[in-house]
Scaffold this motif. Structure first.
Motif, short mmCIF file in Angstrom:
data_model
loop_
_atom_site.label_atom_id
_atom_site.label_comp_id
_atom_site.label_asym_id
_atom_site.label_seq_id
_atom_site.Cartn_x
_atom_site.Cartn_y
_atom_site.Cartn_z
N GLY A 28 0.82 -1.22 0.00
CA GLY A 28 0.00 0.00 0.00
C GLY A 28 0.85 1.26 0.00
O GLY A 28 0.55 2.23 -0.71
N ILE A 29 1.91 1.26 0.78
CA ILE A 29 2.82 2.42 0.82
C ILE A 29 3.51 2.60 -0.52
O ILE A 29 3.65 3.72 -1.02
CB ILE A 29 3.83 2.28 1.97
CG1 ILE A 29 3.10 2.45 3.30
CG2 ILE A 29 4.95 3.29 1.85
CD1 ILE A 29 3.93 2.10 4.51
N LEU A 30 3.92 1.49 -1.13
CA LEU A 30 4.54 1.59 -2.46
C LEU A 30 3.56 2.14 -3.50
O LEU A 30 3.93 2.96 -4.34
CB LEU A 30 5.04 0.22 -2.91
CG LEU A 30 6.34 -0.26 -2.30
CD1 LEU A 30 6.68 -1.66 -2.84
CD2 LEU A 30 7.48 0.68 -2.59
N GLY A 31 2.33 1.69 -3.44
CA GLY A 31 1.32 2.20 -4.37
C GLY A 31 1.05 3.68 -4.16
O GLY A 31 0.93 4.45 -5.12
N LEU A 32 0.97 4.09 -2.90
CA LEU A 32 0.75 5.50 -2.59
C LEU A 32 1.92 6.35 -3.07
O LEU A 32 1.73 7.42 -3.67
CB LEU A 32 0.57 5.67 -1.08
CG LEU A 32 0.21 7.06 -0.59
CD1 LEU A 32 -1.17 7.46 -1.10
CD2 LEU A 32 0.26 7.09 0.92
N ALA A 33 3.13 5.86 -2.89
CA ALA A 33 4.32 6.59 -3.35
C ALA A 33 4.33 6.68 -4.87
O ALA A 33 4.70 7.72 -5.43
CB ALA A 33 5.58 5.91 -2.84
#
Length: 53
Positions: A28-33
Motif C-alpha cells: 500500500g505504501i509503495l502504491g501510494l508513493a
C-alpha cells in the motif's frame, strides 16, 4: 530431513498473519508513493507547459 513440529511449528503459524499484514501495508505504501510521484510529475509537466493547475 524431518523437523519436529513441537519446537517451531506453532510459532511459525502465529507470525504469518502479522507478516501478511506487514506485506499488505508495504504494498500500500509503495502504491501510494507511485501515485504521489505520478501526480507530481504530471503537475510539473503541466506547469512547465504553462497550463498550470
Amino acid at each position: 530431513m524431518r523437523r519436529d513440529l513441537a519446537f517451531g511449528g506453532a510459532a511459525r503459524q502465529m507470525e504469518r498473519p502479522a507478516r501478511s499484514i506487514a506485506c499488505l501495508a508495504f504494498v500500500g505504501i509503495l502504491g501510494l508513493a507511485f501515485w504521489a510521484g505520478a501526480a507530481w510529475l504530471f503537475q510539473t509537466i503541466f506547469h512547465l507547459y504553462g497550463q498550470g493547475l
